[in-house]
Design an enzyme around this catalytic site. Structure first.
Site, PDB file in Angstrom:
ATOM      1  N   TYR A  71      -1.626 107.041  -5.756  1.00 25.34           N
ATOM      2  CA  TYR A  71      -2.337 108.107  -6.463  1.00 25.34           C
ATOM      3  C   TYR A  71      -2.922 109.098  -5.438  1.00 25.34           C
ATOM      4  O   TYR A  71      -3.154 110.257  -5.743  1.00 25.34           O
ATOM      5  CB  TYR A  71      -3.510 107.528  -7.260  1.00 25.34           C
ATOM      6  CG  TYR A  71      -3.170 106.864  -8.584  1.00 25.34           C
ATOM      7  CD1 TYR A  71      -1.860 106.618  -8.976  1.00 25.34           C
ATOM      8  CD2 TYR A  71      -4.201 106.480  -9.448  1.00 25.34           C
ATOM      9  CE1 TYR A  71      -1.590 106.005 -10.194  1.00 25.34           C
ATOM     10  CE2 TYR A  71      -3.938 105.874 -10.671  1.00 25.34           C
ATOM     11  CZ  TYR A  71      -2.627 105.636 -11.041  1.00 25.34           C
ATOM     12  OH  TYR A  71      -2.376 105.033 -12.244  1.00 25.34           O
ATOM     13  N   GLY A  72      -3.182 108.579  -4.255  1.00 23.94           N
ATOM     14  CA  GLY A  72      -3.973 109.320  -3.266  1.00 23.94           C
ATOM     15  C   GLY A  72      -3.362 110.594  -2.751  1.00 23.94           C
ATOM     16  O   GLY A  72      -4.036 111.414  -2.142  1.00 23.94           O
ATOM     17  N   GLU A 115      -0.747  97.357   2.368  1.00 28.97           N
ATOM     18  CA  GLU A 115       0.261  96.813   1.436  1.00 28.97           C
ATOM     19  C   GLU A 115       1.221  95.873   2.179  1.00 28.97           C
ATOM     20  O   GLU A 115       1.647  94.864   1.650  1.00 28.97           O
ATOM     21  CB  GLU A 115       1.077  97.956   0.822  1.00 28.97           C
ATOM     22  CG  GLU A 115       0.310  98.827  -0.119  1.00 28.97           C
ATOM     23  CD  GLU A 115       0.468  98.413  -1.577  1.00 28.97           C
ATOM     24  OE1 GLU A 115       1.534  97.943  -1.946  1.00 28.97           O
ATOM     25  OE2 GLU A 115      -0.521  98.566  -2.327  1.00 28.97           O
ATOM     26  N   CYS A 139     -11.629 103.636  -0.100  1.00 33.16           N
ATOM     27  CA  CYS A 139     -10.325 103.361  -0.700  1.00 33.16           C
ATOM     28  C   CYS A 139     -10.236 101.860  -0.858  1.00 33.16           C
ATOM     29  O   CYS A 139     -10.626 101.106   0.050  1.00 33.16           O
ATOM     30  CB  CYS A 139      -9.221 103.876   0.216  1.00 33.16           C
ATOM     31  SG  CYS A 139      -7.572 103.382  -0.328  1.00 33.16           S
ATOM     32  N   THR A 140      -9.727 101.435  -2.003  1.00 30.12           N
ATOM     33  CA  THR A 140      -9.735  99.994  -2.288  1.00 30.12           C
ATOM     34  C   THR A 140      -8.834  99.193  -1.337  1.00 30.12           C
ATOM     35  O   THR A 140      -8.977  97.984  -1.234  1.00 30.12           O
ATOM     36  CB  THR A 140      -9.274  99.743  -3.736  1.00 30.12           C
ATOM     37  OG1 THR A 140      -8.052 100.456  -3.950  1.00 30.12           O
ATOM     38  CG2 THR A 140     -10.320 100.195  -4.724  1.00 30.12           C
ATOM     39  N   HIS A 141      -7.898  99.874  -0.663  1.00 30.58           N
ATOM     40  CA  HIS A 141      -7.033  99.149   0.280  1.00 30.58           C
ATOM     41  C   HIS A 141      -7.726  98.858   1.612  1.00 30.58           C
ATOM     42  O   HIS A 141      -7.344  97.941   2.322  1.00 30.58           O
ATOM     43  CB  HIS A 141      -5.779  99.979   0.590  1.00 30.58           C
ATOM     44  CG  HIS A 141      -4.730  99.901  -0.468  1.00 30.58           C
ATOM     45  ND1 HIS A 141      -4.937 100.340  -1.750  1.00 30.58           N
ATOM     46  CD2 HIS A 141      -3.461  99.426  -0.436  1.00 30.58           C
ATOM     47  CE1 HIS A 141      -3.831 100.162  -2.457  1.00 30.58           C
ATOM     48  NE2 HIS A 141      -2.926  99.603  -1.686  1.00 30.58           N
ATOM     49  N   ASP A 180      -6.156  99.955 -11.187  1.00 29.51           N
ATOM     50  CA  ASP A 180      -6.006 100.616  -9.895  1.00 29.51           C
ATOM     51  C   ASP A 180      -4.575 101.139  -9.840  1.00 29.51           C
ATOM     52  O   ASP A 180      -3.736 100.762 -10.672  1.00 29.51           O
ATOM     53  CB  ASP A 180      -6.255  99.613  -8.752  1.00 29.51           C
ATOM     54  CG  ASP A 180      -6.036 100.231  -7.380  1.00 29.51           C
ATOM     55  OD1 ASP A 180      -6.429 101.389  -7.172  1.00 29.51           O
ATOM     56  OD2 ASP A 180      -5.443  99.565  -6.501  1.00 29.51           O
ATOM     57  N   SER A 181      -4.285 101.956  -8.854  1.00 28.44           N
ATOM     58  CA  SER A 181      -2.911 102.415  -8.680  1.00 28.44           C
ATOM     59  C   SER A 181      -1.999 101.259  -8.261  1.00 28.44           C
ATOM     60  O   SER A 181      -0.794 101.360  -8.358  1.00 28.44           O
ATOM     61  CB  SER A 181      -2.871 103.507  -7.616  1.00 28.44           C
ATOM     62  OG  SER A 181      -3.483 103.036  -6.434  1.00 28.44           O
ATOM     63  N   CYS A 216     -10.311 102.060  -8.453  1.00 28.35           N
ATOM     64  CA  CYS A 216      -9.496 102.911  -7.581  1.00 28.35           C
ATOM     65  C   CYS A 216     -10.369 104.101  -7.213  1.00 28.35           C
ATOM     66  O   CYS A 216     -10.897 104.781  -8.104  1.00 28.35           O
ATOM     67  CB  CYS A 216      -8.258 103.368  -8.350  1.00 28.35           C
ATOM     68  SG  CYS A 216      -7.276 104.619  -7.490  1.00 28.35           S
ATOM     69  N   ASN A 217     -10.520 104.339  -5.931  1.00 26.81           N
ATOM     70  CA  ASN A 217     -11.381 105.448  -5.510  1.00 26.81           C
ATOM     71  C   ASN A 217     -10.824 106.796  -5.930  1.00 26.81           C
ATOM     72  O   ASN A 217     -11.566 107.680  -6.358  1.00 26.81           O
ATOM     73  CB  ASN A 217     -11.549 105.427  -3.986  1.00 26.81           C
ATOM     74  CG  ASN A 217     -12.496 104.348  -3.533  1.00 26.81           C
ATOM     75  OD1 ASN A 217     -13.676 104.590  -3.354  1.00 26.81           O
ATOM     76  ND2 ASN A 217     -12.002 103.136  -3.368  1.00 26.81           N
ATOM     77  N   THR A 218      -9.497 106.948  -5.809  1.00 26.16           N
ATOM     78  CA  THR A 218      -8.899 108.233  -6.142  1.00 26.16           C
ATOM     79  C   THR A 218      -9.113 108.542  -7.620  1.00 26.16           C
ATOM     80  O   THR A 218      -9.550 109.639  -7.985  1.00 26.16           O
ATOM     81  CB  THR A 218      -7.393 108.224  -5.808  1.00 26.16           C
ATOM     82  OG1 THR A 218      -7.231 107.811  -4.447  1.00 26.16           O
ATOM     83  CG2 THR A 218      -6.781 109.583  -5.991  1.00 26.16           C
TER      84      THR A 218
HETATM   85  N1  DGL Z   1      -6.216 102.694  -4.834  1.00 25.94           N
HETATM   86  C1  DGL Z   1      -6.236 103.938  -4.129  1.00 25.94           C
HETATM   87  C2  DGL Z   1      -7.689 104.313  -3.818  1.00 25.94           C
HETATM   88  O1  DGL Z   1      -8.581 103.490  -3.847  1.00 25.94           O
HETATM   89  C3  DGL Z   1      -5.453 103.859  -2.848  1.00 25.94           C
HETATM   90  C4  DGL Z   1      -3.973 103.785  -3.026  1.00 25.94           C
HETATM   91  C5  DGL Z   1      -3.376 105.032  -3.614  1.00 25.94           C
HETATM   92  O2  DGL Z   1      -3.297 106.078  -2.937  1.00 25.94           O
HETATM   93  O3  DGL Z   1      -2.981 104.961  -4.757  1.00 25.94           O
HETATM   94  O4  DGL Z   1      -7.939 105.450  -3.542  1.00 25.94           O
END
Ligand code: DGL
Length: 279
Positions: free
Chosen positions: A45-46, A156, A196-198, A13-14, A76-78
């Site tokens: 990453y987003g 975060e 988004c994983t967050h 993931d990011s 990571c969704n992005t």
């Molecule tokens: N992990 C990213 C996602 O699931 C979110 C955090 C990011 O923007 O890197 O999209």
């Protein structure tokens, strides 16, 4: 001869958000070994371009492949939204599973009025991957994508509940679920995808501001099931029982990864389990 099934699952993931997916995976497959990489030095990453995220994703995968993984989970969704193709091209011999399709599948199963809202990072929404995945399964569905970038730093920081987070959630979500009059729209989506994983960490605040009848889905559990099915199908389930090992890699500060990671995972991550890597 080495049994490939004994190799670890690789995830990246990011940052620490993908640990919400690891948590679901652990619940489903406690005896698998896992190597988790959080590219914290380059988070988020987003907000980055698809080209940049794809390049980062392939670099993360390379580090995990070097460590002998048997399957790759893009937690990571992005990265799932923009880099699944480049990853599969770069590593044709390794099964690659992202979180977007499982999330879309869960949403299609949950919706009754075929109106689905997706909240995610800017890149995920702009790339339209959820919209495409949902329409592939449910062509009639109305999909409303909405970027919610501020949710990432709030998660975060551990600001998962309270006035500020609910205020941000209201600002983002009211236009989807409640028009200016403050009334619920009859045609409002009945399903909300946390793309988004967050975002699962903010579920209490999100739940507090959407209509009570809304089904909230995240892709963690469905992704874990998809990984389980793939391992079964490919005869790659780790033999035996007992607890699998988890190794964490981070591209930035180890103590911070351990601290925030513990919050996302819901169980302690010790600094000794975390290794600093340079991609
Ligand atoms: N992990 C990213 C996602 O699931 C979110 C955090 C990011 O923007 O890197 O999209």
């Amino acid at each position: 001869m080495e049994d490939i099934a004994t190799r670890p699952i690789g995830m990246f993931d990011s940052g620490v958000g993908g640990l919400t997916v690891l948590k679901a995976l652990r619940e489903r497959m406690p005896c698998e070994d896992v190597v988790y990489l959080g590219d914290t030095a380059r988070l988020p990453y987003g907000t980055k371009s698809a080209q940049t995220v794809s390049r980062y994703a392939v670099q993360c995968a390379a580090e995990l492949v070097r460590r002998g993984i048997k399957l790759l989970v893009v937690a990571c969704n992005t990265a799932s939204a923009v880099a699944i193709g480049p990853l599969r091209e770069a590593y044709p011999d390794i099964p690659v599973i992202g979180v977007v399709e499982p999330g879309a599948q869960a949403a299609c199963r949950a919706t009754r009025n075929k109106a689905i809202a997706v909240i995610a990072t800017e890149s995920t929404i702009a790339g339209g991957a959820y919209q495409r995945a949902i329409h592939a399964m449910e062509p009639e569905a109305r999909v409303l994508g909405h970027p919610c970038p501020l949710f990432v730093p709030l998660a975060e920081e551990g600001w998962t509940e309270g006035e500020v987070t609910e205020g941000v959630a209201r600002r983002y979500l009211d236009p989807i679920f409640r028009p200016a009059s403050g009334d619920e729209r009859p045609e409002a989506p009945d399903t909300l995808v946390l793309g988004c994983t967050h975002f699962p960490l903010l579920a209490p605040s999100i739940r507090a501001v959407v209509p009570a009848s809304t089904t909230i889905v995240d892709s963690a559990a469905t992704t874990a099931r998809t990984v389980f099915d793939a391992l079964e199908r490919l005869n790659l389930r780790r033999p035996g029982s007992g607890c699998g090992m988890t190794r964490y890699l981070t591209t930035d500060d180890v103590p911070r990864f351990a601290r925030t990671g513990s919050r996302f995972l819901g169980t302690p991550v010790t600094e000794a389990q975390v290794e600093l890597v340079d991609l």
